[in-house]
Scaffold this motif. Sequence first.
Motif, PDB file in Angstrom:
ATOM      1  N   VAL A 222      36.249  40.364  37.830  1.00 30.90           N
ATOM      2  CA  VAL A 222      35.380  39.460  37.088  1.00 30.90           C
ATOM      3  C   VAL A 222      34.739  40.225  35.937  1.00 30.90           C
ATOM      4  CG1 VAL A 222      33.402  37.895  37.222  1.00 30.90           C
ATOM      5  CG2 VAL A 222      34.891  38.201  39.228  1.00 30.90           C
ATOM      6  N   TYR A 223      35.036  39.819  34.707  1.00 29.51           N
ATOM      7  CA  TYR A 223      34.377  40.402  33.535  1.00 29.51           C
ATOM      8  C   TYR A 223      33.253  39.468  33.096  1.00 29.51           C
ATOM      9  CZ  TYR A 223      38.225  43.714  33.008  1.00 29.51           C
ATOM     10  OH  TYR A 223      39.133  44.718  33.208  1.00 29.51           O
ATOM     11  N   ALA A 224      32.121  40.057  32.697  1.00 34.21           N
ATOM     12  CA  ALA A 224      30.981  39.281  32.218  1.00 34.21           C
ATOM     13  C   ALA A 224      30.670  39.727  30.796  1.00 34.21           C
ATOM     14  CB  ALA A 224      29.776  39.505  33.118  1.00 34.21           C
ATOM     15  N   VAL A 225      30.664  38.791  29.857  1.00 32.75           N
ATOM     16  CA  VAL A 225      30.481  39.119  28.442  1.00 32.75           C
ATOM     17  C   VAL A 225      29.168  38.536  27.924  1.00 32.75           C
ATOM     18  CG1 VAL A 225      31.448  38.862  26.125  1.00 32.75           C
ATOM     19  CG2 VAL A 225      32.984  39.128  28.092  1.00 32.75           C
ATOM     20  N   ASP A 226      28.346  39.357  27.308  1.00 34.59           N
ATOM     21  CA  ASP A 226      27.116  38.890  26.666  1.00 34.59           C
ATOM     22  C   ASP A 226      26.666  39.994  25.707  1.00 34.59           C
ATOM     23  OD1 ASP A 226      25.008  36.437  27.784  1.00 34.59           O
ATOM     24  OD2 ASP A 226      24.274  37.834  26.268  1.00 34.59           O
ATOM     25  N   SER A 227      25.610  39.706  24.946  1.00 36.27           N
ATOM     26  CA  SER A 227      25.074  40.751  24.063  1.00 36.27           C
ATOM     27  C   SER A 227      23.722  41.256  24.555  1.00 36.27           C
ATOM     28  CB  SER A 227      24.934  40.201  22.633  1.00 36.27           C
ATOM     29  OG  SER A 227      24.106  39.060  22.641  1.00 36.27           O
ATOM     30  N   VAL A 228      23.142  40.583  25.575  1.00 35.06           N
ATOM     31  CA  VAL A 228      21.812  40.946  26.069  1.00 35.06           C
ATOM     32  C   VAL A 228      21.942  41.922  27.247  1.00 35.06           C
ATOM     33  CG1 VAL A 228      19.650  40.042  27.017  1.00 35.06           C
ATOM     34  CG2 VAL A 228      20.955  38.666  25.367  1.00 35.06           C
ATOM     35  N   ARG A 231      20.942  40.783  30.860  1.00 42.78           N
ATOM     36  CA  ARG A 231      21.891  39.854  31.473  1.00 42.78           C
ATOM     37  C   ARG A 231      23.110  40.598  32.012  1.00 42.78           C
ATOM     38  NH1 ARG A 231      22.199  35.021  26.909  1.00 42.78           N
ATOM     39  NH2 ARG A 231      20.165  34.063  27.381  1.00 42.78           N
ATOM     40  N   LEU A 232      23.582  41.569  31.246  1.00 46.11           N
ATOM     41  CA  LEU A 232      24.760  42.324  31.671  1.00 46.11           C
ATOM     42  C   LEU A 232      24.450  43.171  32.898  1.00 46.11           C
ATOM     43  CD1 LEU A 232      26.211  43.312  28.189  1.00 46.11           C
ATOM     44  CD2 LEU A 232      27.150  41.661  29.827  1.00 46.11           C
ATOM     45  N   GLU A 233      23.197  43.625  32.995  1.00 49.97           N
ATOM     46  CA  GLU A 233      22.792  44.400  34.162  1.00 49.97           C
ATOM     47  C   GLU A 233      22.810  43.515  35.412  1.00 49.97           C
ATOM     48  OE1 GLU A 233      22.669  47.518  34.087  1.00 49.97           O
ATOM     49  OE2 GLU A 233      22.115  47.654  36.214  1.00 49.97           O
ATOM     50  N   GLN A 234      22.299  42.294  35.259  1.00 50.88           N
ATOM     51  CA  GLN A 234      22.369  41.319  36.357  1.00 50.88           C
ATOM     52  C   GLN A 234      23.819  41.120  36.808  1.00 50.88           C
ATOM     53  OE1 GLN A 234      20.293  37.759  34.629  1.00 50.88           O
ATOM     54  NE2 GLN A 234      19.778  37.364  36.766  1.00 50.88           N
ATOM     55  N   ALA A 240      30.270  42.256  38.820  1.00 47.13           N
ATOM     56  CA  ALA A 240      31.135  42.021  37.667  1.00 47.13           C
ATOM     57  C   ALA A 240      31.216  43.260  36.787  1.00 47.13           C
ATOM     58  CB  ALA A 240      30.602  40.842  36.855  1.00 47.13           C
ATOM     59  N   ILE A 241      32.222  43.290  35.920  1.00 49.97           N
ATOM     60  CA  ILE A 241      32.345  44.370  34.936  1.00 49.97           C
ATOM     61  C   ILE A 241      31.724  43.866  33.636  1.00 49.97           C
ATOM     62  CG2 ILE A 241      33.953  45.834  33.641  1.00 49.97           C
ATOM     63  CD1 ILE A 241      36.026  45.133  35.930  1.00 49.97           C
ATOM     64  N   PRO A 242      30.597  44.475  33.205  1.00 57.05           N
ATOM     65  CA  PRO A 242      29.926  43.974  32.000  1.00 57.05           C
ATOM     66  C   PRO A 242      30.619  44.439  30.726  1.00 57.05           C
ATOM     67  CG  PRO A 242      28.707  45.815  32.942  1.00 57.05           C
ATOM     68  CD  PRO A 242      29.901  45.612  33.818  1.00 57.05           C
ATOM     69  N   LEU A 243      30.724  43.564  29.747  1.00 56.85           N
ATOM     70  CA  LEU A 243      31.260  43.910  28.430  1.00 56.85           C
ATOM     71  C   LEU A 243      30.268  43.424  27.380  1.00 56.85           C
ATOM     72  CD1 LEU A 243      35.027  42.840  28.808  1.00 56.85           C
ATOM     73  CD2 LEU A 243      34.066  45.151  28.974  1.00 56.85           C
ATOM     74  N   THR A 244      29.945  44.303  26.449  1.00 56.06           N
ATOM     75  CA  THR A 244      28.917  43.979  25.466  1.00 56.06           C
ATOM     76  C   THR A 244      29.523  43.410  24.190  1.00 56.06           C
ATOM     77  OG1 THR A 244      27.597  45.795  26.338  1.00 56.06           O
ATOM     78  CG2 THR A 244      26.905  44.867  24.232  1.00 56.06           C
ATOM     79  N   LEU A 245      29.178  42.185  23.910  1.00 53.90           N
ATOM     80  CA  LEU A 245      29.639  41.511  22.695  1.00 53.90           C
ATOM     81  C   LEU A 245      29.095  42.272  21.486  1.00 53.90           C
ATOM     82  CD1 LEU A 245      31.213  38.782  22.241  1.00 53.90           C
ATOM     83  CD2 LEU A 245      28.994  37.759  21.751  1.00 53.90           C
ATOM     84  N   GLY A 246      29.981  42.599  20.562  1.00 45.92           N
ATOM     85  CA  GLY A 246      29.541  43.321  19.374  1.00 45.92           C
ATOM     86  C   GLY A 246      29.801  44.812  19.479  1.00 45.92           C
ATOM     87  N   ASP A 247      29.709  45.359  20.702  1.00 41.19           N
ATOM     88  CA  ASP A 247      29.972  46.787  20.899  1.00 41.19           C
ATOM     89  C   ASP A 247      31.378  47.035  21.435  1.00 41.19           C
ATOM     90  OD1 ASP A 247      27.537  47.472  19.981  1.00 41.19           O
ATOM     91  OD2 ASP A 247      26.646  47.968  21.922  1.00 41.19           O
ATOM     92  N   SER A 339      17.499  37.454  43.619  1.00 41.82           N
ATOM     93  CA  SER A 339      16.074  37.617  43.918  1.00 41.82           C
ATOM     94  C   SER A 339      15.227  37.835  42.655  1.00 41.82           C
ATOM     95  CB  SER A 339      15.878  38.779  44.894  1.00 41.82           C
ATOM     96  OG  SER A 339      16.444  39.952  44.332  1.00 41.82           O
ATOM     97  N   SER A 340      15.809  38.445  41.632  1.00 39.90           N
ATOM     98  CA  SER A 340      15.014  38.705  40.426  1.00 39.90           C
ATOM     99  C   SER A 340      15.288  37.672  39.338  1.00 39.90           C
ATOM    100  CB  SER A 340      15.342  40.105  39.906  1.00 39.90           C
ATOM    101  OG  SER A 340      16.713  40.162  39.564  1.00 39.90           O
ATOM    102  N   PHE A 341      15.891  36.553  39.738  1.00 36.45           N
ATOM    103  CA  PHE A 341      16.320  35.567  38.752  1.00 36.45           C
ATOM    104  C   PHE A 341      15.146  34.904  38.029  1.00 36.45           C
ATOM    105  CE2 PHE A 341      18.336  31.930  36.928  1.00 36.45           C
ATOM    106  CZ  PHE A 341      19.655  32.308  36.737  1.00 36.45           C
ATOM    107  N   ILE A 342      14.138  34.469  38.818  1.00 36.91           N
ATOM    108  CA  ILE A 342      12.965  33.814  38.233  1.00 36.91           C
ATOM    109  C   ILE A 342      12.044  34.911  37.698  1.00 36.91           C
ATOM    110  CG2 ILE A 342      11.026  32.231  38.641  1.00 36.91           C
ATOM    111  CD1 ILE A 342      13.647  30.862  39.337  1.00 36.91           C
ATOM    112  N   SER A 343      11.942  35.012  36.398  1.00 37.08           N
ATOM    113  CA  SER A 343      11.145  36.105  35.825  1.00 37.08           C
ATOM    114  C   SER A 343       9.685  35.717  35.620  1.00 37.08           C
ATOM    115  CB  SER A 343      11.745  36.559  34.496  1.00 37.08           C
ATOM    116  OG  SER A 343      11.750  35.486  33.572  1.00 37.08           O
TER     117      SER A 343
END
Lengths: 370, 370
Positions: A222-228, A231-234, A240-247, A339-343
Amino acid sequence: MQAAVYEGPFTITVKERPKPIIKDDGDAILKVQLAGLCGSDLHAYRGHQKTTTGHIMGHEFLGVIETVGPAVHKFKVGQKVMSIFSPMCMKCWFCKHGYTNRCQNGPSFGSMALDGGQAEYVRIPFADSTLETIPDNVDDDLMMLMCDIFPTGYYGTMKALTKLMQNTETAENILNFKPLQSAPQLSYTRQQLKDVTIVCLGCGPVGICGVLTAIALGAGTVYAVDSVPDRLEQARNMGAIPLTLGDDDILSIIKTATDGRGADAVVENVGNRAAMRLAFDLVRPCGVISSIGFHQSDLPFDAFEAYSKNIDLNMGRAAVRPVFGEALRILIEHQDKLSSFISHKMPLTEAAKAYDMFEKHQARKVLFTL
Amino acid sequence: MQAAVYEGPFTITVKERPKPIIKDDGDAILKVQLAGLCGSDLHAYRGHQKTTTGHIMGHEFLGVIETVGPAVHKFKVGQKVMSIFSPMCMKCWFCKHGYTNRCQNGPSFGSMALDGGQAEYVRIPFADSTLETIPDNVDDDLMMLMCDIFPTGYYGTMKALTKLMQNTETAENILNFKPLQSAPQLSYTRQQLKDVTIVCLGCGPVGICGVLTAIALGAGTVYAVDSVPDRLEQARNMGAIPLTLGDDDILSIIKTATDGRGADAVVENVGNRAAMRLAFDLVRPCGVISSIGFHQSDLPFDAFEAYSKNIDLNMGRAAVRPVFGEALRILIEHQDKLSSFISHKMPLTEAAKAYDMFEKHQARKVLFTL
């Protein structure tokens, strides 16, 4: 009663409004205890979605039933319940066939057609089908995710995986000439899912629920793509394997990881042209694009490209009712990862501040307390 | 040997060419007995598809095996066989996963990459997976439909119906809150198919096979749309409701017949912008468009429309190998309805004349005898 009222772009005012009353026999009036601020509230807040002003915002809420109409049979006064984000009649053709996302009689909460739940009280049309009980083993805060974002995220990913499995035939079945005795059946096995590479584009609240769904249903990679980064840490914590949009060079990473083919499925949670084009470029021939994002532009690929890639595309908003049970099962089973979803939890009186923070990505998820 | 050679738009010449020989261990050489003229031969003939010249045309043929390479195990010299329209290796990732339509090693018959079968002899790469035996109870002429048009028409319609059933959940399942213990399963029943309204756009050779498939699989109401009276008469004889493009108000008829909803599924067999737009307009929210036509333009609907209609779209050419058995079963069971399908049988020497007639819609289906 106090309510968060939409008064135009970037203007939410908490003010006095009349308490709602039963209008139809199937209505219930809910005394709200928790109300959520959802990404789709921002469509109107930012002025992207044209709407009149003066209605109460919010389509995520839970509370205690205060009054029921004479046609409400499943719920009683005093019962604690949550609401699905859009009322559904369960009597029109679409509801009867499971397409509750296209109910012909259900207006949307928090719109000019129906006041929402960021208020002390809210009227629930078709209460028997719009409300849900809250299981004993689920925390109220967590249950708030079931109003919209979790089943919506679940739906987008589930559609992708289900369609993918439907498209897959094993070489064994194929090579043995064997006339079928019945219509084709979907073969959907955990084993097959282990070999699947799925990319989730967008890890906002809905997208991250989709990432968790992909992990929970057993997708192998599972790849997860975002720029924040947050969110990628979550997403990383979920497996999932995080991928940074733009980088990151996302296309090249996915192609390399799949021997040049592309991802088996891409879930598009963003709702813009660039995300849809990236989805198209990332998916392999005969792969699936499941798009749950709200789109307002054209499609960024043509018919020749879609033909040449044997594309399988599913678009549109989630039908929550048919997937509610399965989504809730996954939510409960994997609640530790949320558990840390609601900030933020804030009183409704601070609604204006909350909208401002949420719009600026300074809050992951906000709940209003009442 | 004699062969029908492509020499440029509207120019097919029957001329002497060298007899093919085994090149790879998995090859077979077939002595052709029947070769078909297919609608997709016209893409090059009409000059719409850019290609070099000098290759032998044709991707539909059957005959007797004259030579086999050392790696051919399923077939023997002297055996009568037919060929699927495009060779497939069954060893690449796509073939192994059932996507034989995207085989990475199989060139197309009748193209610059591989000579076709409108000739006395033809070389068959990957003979073990590209060839099929001919059952005793099937006439040679009828079996020629299995080279391409019948499984292609079957595939388009089967995809539409299978996807449709996958999207359908009964209200009963939905209303009973019941967390699933396993991943979602496709429920696909004959009973559900009886309630289905499907529209087949285009009743040329492929389209009409799709119409028959819809009837055979048990779709309750099958509409067949074309502008050619002879084609619509064929569709009517199969049990479909014919609608004449240009004369009938098709959108209004379908809407009225479905209480304003639109068709549950539309099969787009034509491959142009107008047909795809009509498909989009005809399909109901949450319905399925299965497009098997070869498209070269843009998509005639935007992302907002597709989102708002919850569209489920599948495009691209057929994977014949995975559906061959089921398609053949239907062909055999319903062969009486296809008795008048082959309108012309001509010697290969008359190929130029045959292409001209077929291009002008003066022949329903032409077979060359050798």
